[in-house]
Design a protein around this motif. Sequence first.
Motif, mmCIF file in Angstrom:
data_model
loop_
_atom_site.group_PDB
_atom_site.id
_atom_site.type_symbol
_atom_site.label_atom_id
_atom_site.label_comp_id
_atom_site.label_asym_id
_atom_site.label_seq_id
_atom_site.Cartn_x
_atom_site.Cartn_y
_atom_site.Cartn_z
ATOM 1 N N LEU A 213 14.746 -19.448 25.188
ATOM 2 C CA LEU A 213 14.711 -17.947 25.233
ATOM 3 C C LEU A 213 13.687 -17.506 24.349
ATOM 4 C CD1 LEU A 213 15.960 -16.656 22.345
ATOM 5 C CD2 LEU A 213 18.229 -17.440 23.458
ATOM 6 N N VAL A 214 13.273 -16.175 24.375
ATOM 7 C CA VAL A 214 12.472 -15.462 23.600
ATOM 8 C C VAL A 214 13.253 -14.238 22.940
ATOM 9 C CG1 VAL A 214 10.153 -16.233 24.502
ATOM 10 C CG2 VAL A 214 11.307 -14.137 25.404
ATOM 11 N N ALA A 215 13.117 -14.262 21.420
ATOM 12 C CA ALA A 215 13.671 -13.090 21.055
ATOM 13 C C ALA A 215 12.929 -12.434 20.095
ATOM 14 C CB ALA A 215 14.834 -13.798 20.209
ATOM 15 N N SER A 216 13.300 -11.026 19.720
ATOM 16 C CA SER A 216 12.596 -10.285 18.991
ATOM 17 C C SER A 216 13.035 -10.607 17.305
ATOM 18 C CB SER A 216 12.931 -8.892 18.957
ATOM 19 O OG SER A 216 14.403 -8.741 18.660
ATOM 20 N N GLN A 217 12.203 -10.058 16.474
ATOM 21 C CA GLN A 217 12.572 -10.559 15.052
ATOM 22 C C GLN A 217 13.873 -10.337 14.669
ATOM 23 O OE1 GLN A 217 9.619 -9.494 12.192
ATOM 24 N NE2 GLN A 217 10.626 -10.220 10.463
ATOM 25 N N ALA A 218 14.479 -9.206 15.032
ATOM 26 C CA ALA A 218 15.927 -8.704 14.985
ATOM 27 C C ALA A 218 16.843 -9.629 15.697
ATOM 28 C CB ALA A 218 16.083 -7.494 15.396
ATOM 29 N N GLY A 219 16.534 -10.088 16.760
ATOM 30 C CA GLY A 219 17.523 -10.904 17.553
ATOM 31 C C GLY A 219 17.152 -12.279 16.990
ATOM 32 N N GLU A 220 16.281 -12.899 16.428
ATOM 33 C CA GLU A 220 16.077 -14.288 15.933
ATOM 34 C C GLU A 220 17.059 -14.575 15.146
ATOM 35 O OE1 GLU A 220 12.905 -17.162 13.776
ATOM 36 O OE2 GLU A 220 12.839 -14.974 13.523
ATOM 37 N N GLY A 221 17.579 -13.797 14.227
ATOM 38 C CA GLY A 221 18.925 -14.217 13.566
ATOM 39 C C GLY A 221 20.177 -14.563 13.907
ATOM 40 N N ILE A 222 20.423 -13.629 15.103
ATOM 41 C CA ILE A 222 21.530 -13.576 15.792
ATOM 42 C C ILE A 222 21.766 -14.995 16.619
ATOM 43 C CG2 ILE A 222 22.685 -12.360 17.745
ATOM 44 C CD1 ILE A 222 21.335 -9.845 16.794
ATOM 45 N N TYR A 223 20.377 -15.127 17.220
ATOM 46 C CA TYR A 223 20.591 -16.529 18.110
ATOM 47 C C TYR A 223 20.705 -17.838 17.030
ATOM 48 C CZ TYR A 223 19.376 -13.403 22.186
ATOM 49 O OH TYR A 223 19.740 -12.567 23.151
ATOM 50 N N ALA A 224 19.810 -17.686 15.965
ATOM 51 C CA ALA A 224 20.183 -18.731 14.896
ATOM 52 C C ALA A 224 21.375 -19.183 14.719
ATOM 53 C CB ALA A 224 19.205 -18.546 13.880
ATOM 54 N N LYS A 225 22.192 -18.110 14.518
ATOM 55 C CA LYS A 225 23.687 -18.358 14.272
ATOM 56 C C LYS A 225 24.305 -18.741 15.334
ATOM 57 C CE LYS A 225 24.108 -14.404 10.818
ATOM 58 N NZ LYS A 225 24.433 -13.153 10.637
ATOM 59 N N MET A 226 23.696 -18.888 16.410
ATOM 60 C CA MET A 226 24.469 -19.497 17.763
ATOM 61 C C MET A 226 24.091 -20.972 17.928
ATOM 62 S SD MET A 226 24.382 -15.973 19.983
ATOM 63 C CE MET A 226 25.748 -16.591 21.411
ATOM 64 N N GLY A 227 23.098 -21.373 17.011
ATOM 65 C CA GLY A 227 22.353 -22.686 17.162
ATOM 66 C C GLY A 227 20.933 -22.832 17.791
ATOM 67 N N PHE A 228 20.497 -21.712 18.090
ATOM 68 C CA PHE A 228 19.109 -21.782 18.581
ATOM 69 C C PHE A 228 18.192 -21.948 17.462
ATOM 70 C CE2 PHE A 228 21.068 -19.763 22.225
ATOM 71 C CZ PHE A 228 20.238 -20.312 23.322
ATOM 72 N N LYS A 229 16.948 -22.792 17.669
ATOM 73 C CA LYS A 229 16.048 -23.019 16.693
ATOM 74 C C LYS A 229 14.679 -22.474 17.092
ATOM 75 C CE LYS A 229 17.970 -27.318 15.098
ATOM 76 N NZ LYS A 229 17.671 -28.746 14.706
ATOM 77 N N THR A 230 13.839 -21.778 16.223
ATOM 78 C CA THR A 230 12.581 -21.040 16.417
ATOM 79 C C THR A 230 11.547 -22.307 16.287
ATOM 80 O OG1 THR A 230 13.399 -19.079 15.646
ATOM 81 C CG2 THR A 230 10.941 -19.525 15.780
ATOM 82 N N TYR A 231 10.645 -22.290 17.300
ATOM 83 C CA TYR A 231 9.594 -23.130 17.481
ATOM 84 C C TYR A 231 8.348 -22.498 17.465
ATOM 85 C CZ TYR A 231 13.088 -26.742 18.530
ATOM 86 O OH TYR A 231 14.511 -27.535 18.205
ATOM 87 N N GLY A 232 8.013 -21.561 17.449
ATOM 88 C CA GLY A 232 6.665 -20.627 17.346
ATOM 89 C C GLY A 232 6.913 -19.349 17.880
ATOM 90 N N VAL A 233 5.738 -18.669 18.529
ATOM 91 C CA VAL A 233 5.863 -17.192 18.654
ATOM 92 C C VAL A 233 4.888 -16.977 20.242
ATOM 93 C CG1 VAL A 233 6.275 -16.486 16.350
ATOM 94 C CG2 VAL A 233 3.889 -16.615 17.367
ATOM 95 N N LEU A 234 5.146 -16.024 20.858
ATOM 96 C CA LEU A 234 4.433 -15.585 21.849
ATOM 97 C C LEU A 234 3.789 -14.067 21.528
ATOM 98 C CD1 LEU A 234 3.252 -15.461 24.935
ATOM 99 C CD2 LEU A 234 5.238 -14.097 25.416
#
Length: 251
Positions: A213-234
């Motif tokens: 998925l791609v997420a806004s900066q605000a959404g990143e924290g929400i998805y991180a709590k669900m187990g998603f990891k950030t690998y970079g940006v678009l």
Amino acid sequence: MNKAIIEHLFTFWSEIGRLGGFLYSEEGIRHTLAPEKSWPSKVFGLGPSRIDENQLLENIRVGAWPNSVGIYEDVESKNLLVNNGFKLSSTVKAMALKVSNGFDQIVDLGTIAPVKSDEEVQAFAKIASMAFGYPVLTKTLSPLLQASSFQLFLGIHEDDYASCGMVFTDQDGISGIHMIGTLPEFQGLGLGKKMTQYLVKNAKEKGSIYVYLVASQAGEGIYAKMGFKTYGVLESYQLPDGLEHQHSTGS
């Protein structure tokens, strides 16, 4: 991983454009120009060796290409765009979840239903448009129902359609979850989280090892709590209004 996630997103846009009849490709550069400049109108697939800045500028200025260019974290492409007057318009996080790492939260299946009818497509378009603040047209979504690679869903709250979400599975069997949105009056009730859980469950049942998925900066924290990891940006770039409507001969 960032490149894989972003390429999956580009494929997602391409398939929507192909099904809707608004996907174009010139010298390896793809763009989608949806009706009424609606979602998803984007230039993508650029690389330093592919960019003809004069062609890019002219096509955007005359309206032949959309005024939104998506690129990886590519310094050379970024510098070329900036040096030609483009401004950074948005940055989204490229995230991924390995579904074998759990994510078996219980979801009330009765509150989420697949989109099947014209009425449901219209409801999805309305929710997405209001949630994201840009037009999402029914005519863009309708063809997706005929493609096995797409599945659209609506979340129901108190007998009203309240949220939306979409799964896209590419030819390699990798799924991305997209367009997760909630009507403003229903935000804060956890409906977006529930939709995300449902979409991941759907992707897992399809056999996907990873979900993107791609997420806004605000959404990143929400998805991180669900187990998603950030690998970079678009990153997305646009020409300012004044430059967008100038012709190259007058700049």
